[in-house]
Write a protein that holds these residues in place. Structure first.
Motif: not given
Length: 610
Positions: A158-185
């Motif tokens: 049981n559970g939920t699986f979500v997958s998404f790609c932010p829209d590059a038209e709205i978030f131009e040239k975006y790039n996820f950075r571990d240095e911000y994701i890791e503290p969040l998690l």
């Protein structure tokens, strides 16, 4: 001719169109992932919050997260969305179980908007619910259903699986950075002891909650062992360090409230009241709170936040029928901290000594502080050093997360930035030369030195970060030896007297180009020798190369390219392993042989291009 204001002129935007047109209302600023408060991290958080809520309700012990090539996947092992409601939950506003307080009593995402905003702002958004041997999958793009799969049998948990790609038209040239994701998690694990979060092959887990958070994040050692107090809806870990200012990590229902709010105010009041009563002495408020380092987590029914991004708690009460946050926190701290200090006399003595030291220093500077405040008040009526902007971080404006102040040196650089800036969100503070080296000095210097006093007043941080006027405090100096020295002097000032500004990710260095390479058709600005070489190759034979020696050489017309949407800011970051006192003594202390050798070993002599 003015347009007719008739029934035809009024139209209602559907939910996804509204989110896509005004994303700032839902996720704060957009950004490309360069800053911790950029929108792509808010999207990740909105999905995570749903999985965390399941864990808090007692379902699922782990969450799997991957971020790769701009795509995010999150799989929890909770109950799974009811199969008949998957489309509604992901695409109908004001739909969700969180309206039923019995099911999700103390969750974060109470507005029924979160996951819909992620859906509307993603080019691909897939959600799959696994429930009791069956699964249901739906694919969306920009909020529209692309494919609605039939319910199928499954052997998955049981559970939920979500997958998404932010829209590059709205978030131009975006790039996820571990240095911000890791503290969040990591924060999620500190607030949910026992939960395992697997992120790109690494597992984060916390056994001791907020104790672990402080042990991981404190940049100066506590002067007494950490105090850890817990109840069902409130948890606090605290100590005092030998630093100026106050350092807080505050959370509401697992949401990191970086701007504090009513729970932080209540804790600060309760700490003062309890300490005064325990020692039976009417200590000054600032003497009790200077140097405090605390992590606070509170659970509230139906919390009210002061912004859509939920960084500041506005709730006055613990719930519709509960006590006020102020009374609840006050009663808890009064009872638990008072008991702790009675049982731990050594800690009580160390705390008393710290308060008396703060009192001694405050009294030594009280006269000059009063004069300095009067001087700053007079100057603020016509502060030539500050060219202010319209929108401030402490306001409730949609543009508040974009508010910035550039600290510059010299009239020509200040003039260029002032002419090129956005008057709405960008302020400029001009230094008249090299600031004083404040290393090893007491807080007295903040008031004695007119420039420091006016800078403190411009930022409005004398009494803490709650009133900070700019989200991004940007040091904008030349890239030469003098400019580097001014950077170090300013960083020293902030680390010495306002470490929480650095700690909370508000201090940045402006990166400006070293070279301009151009021909008649195209101009390329280069921030390094590598970029210059690449530009020369791409422009072909004999392009014109200009080396910028200082900010004053860059015209306002050009400067607007470097402080606009493509601005490059280097965050000044502090981690636990950065021993601030050692760093400062090495770089800013007396000229030791060690430092001289370091400078000689790292000296780079740059030659002008031919």
């Amino acid at each position: 001719m003015s347009q007719q204001y008739s029934e035809d002129a009024i139209r209602t935007l559907d939910w996804k169109e509204h989110i896509r047109r005004r994303p700032g209302m839902y996720i704060g600023k957009l950004g490309d992932g360069s800053y911790q408060d950029d929108g792509i991290y808010v999207l990740l958080k909105e999905v995570m919050d749903n999985s965390i809520d399941e864990y808090m309700m007692g379902f699922g012990k782990k969450i799997d997260v991957t971020v790769q090539d701009g795509q995010v996947t999150i799989r929890d092992f909770g109950r799974g969305i009811p199969l008949g409601k998957v489309i509604d939950v992901a695409s109908k506003m004001n739909t969700g179980a969180k309206y039923d307080s019995k099911v999700f009593k103390k969750s974060v995402g109470l507005n029924g908007v979160g996951i819909k905003a992620v859906n509307a702002l993603s080019t691909i958004f897939t959600v799959t619910a696994f429930r009791d041997g069956e699964c249901k999958k739906v694919e969306f793009s920009k909020g529209d259903v692309i494919k609605d799969y039939e319910i199928e049998p499954t052997s998955e948990e049981n559970g939920t699986f979500v997958s998404f790609c932010p829209d590059a038209e709205i978030f131009e040239k975006y790039n996820f950075r571990d240095e911000y994701i890791e503290p969040l998690l990591r924060n999620y694990t500190y607030l949910n002891a026992g939960l395992a979060i697997n992120y790109n092959g690494k597992t984060y887990k916390s056994k001791n909650g907020l104790l672990d958070l402080l042990n991981e994040n404190m940049t100066s050692p506590g002067i007494y062992p950490l105090i850890h107090l817990q109840a069902e809806d409130f948890e606090v870990a605290l100590t005092h360090g030998n630093q100026y200012g106050e350092e807080y990590y505050t959370f509401v229902n697992g949401q990191h409230t970086t701007q504090g709010g009513t729970h932080q105010i209540a804790f600060r009041e309760a700490l003062v009241k309890t300490v005064r009563e325990f020692y039976n002495k009417n200590f000054d408020v600032s003497d009790i709170r200077t140097g405090v380092i605390a992590a606070i987590s509170i659970k509230i029914e139906e919390p009210v936040f002061e912004s859509q991004t939920k960084t500041k708690l506005g709730s006055k009460d613990m719930g519709p029928n509960g006590p006020s946050v102020r009374n609840y926190v006050s009663d808890f701290i009064k009872k638990e901290l008072d008991n702790f200090l009675h049982r731990n006399t050594e800690t009580a003595e160390l705390l008393m000594r710290k308060i008396l030291e703060s009192e001694k220093e405050r009294k030594a500077i009280s006269g000059i502080q009063k004069l300095a405040k009067e001087r700053a008040k007079k100057v603020s009526l016509h502060n030539k050093k500050l060219r202010d902007c319209r929108v401030h971080y402490s306001s409730n404006n949609e543009d508040a997360p974009n508010s910035s102040i550039f600290i510059t040196e010299g009239d020509s650089a200040s003039g260029s930035i002032t002419k090129a800036r956005s008057v709405n969100t960008q302020a400029v503070f001009s230094l008249k030369g090299k600031p004083l080296n404040s290393y090893g000095l007491t807080r007295k210097v903040v008031y004695e030195n007119e420039e420091f006093n006016l800078l403190q007043a411009a930022l409005n941080i004398e009494d803490g970060l709650e009133t900070l006027r700019y989200n991004h405090v940007i040091i904008a100096t030349d890239a030469d030896v003098d400019g580097m020295h001014i950077r170090l002097l300013l960083i020293t000032f902030f680390l010495q007297f306002f470490p929480e500004l650095v700690k909370n990710g508000h201090l940045y260095i402006l990166q400006t180009p070293l070279f301009r390479v151009r021909n008649k058709k195209k101009t390329i600005y280069c921030y390094s020798d590598e970029e210059k070489d690449k530009a020369i190759k791409s422009l072909g034979a004999n392009p014109e190369i200009t080396r910028f020696k200082g900010l004053g050489e860059i015209s306002p017309d050009e400067f607007k390219h470097f402080i606009g949407k493509d601005v490059r800011l280097e965050p000044v970051r502090m981690r636990k392993e950065d021993a601030v006192s050692q760093l400062l003594s090495f770089y800013m202390g007396k000229n030791t042989p060690d430092r001289q050798n370091f400078i000689i070993d790292n000296l780079v002599v740059e030659e002008d291009p031919a």
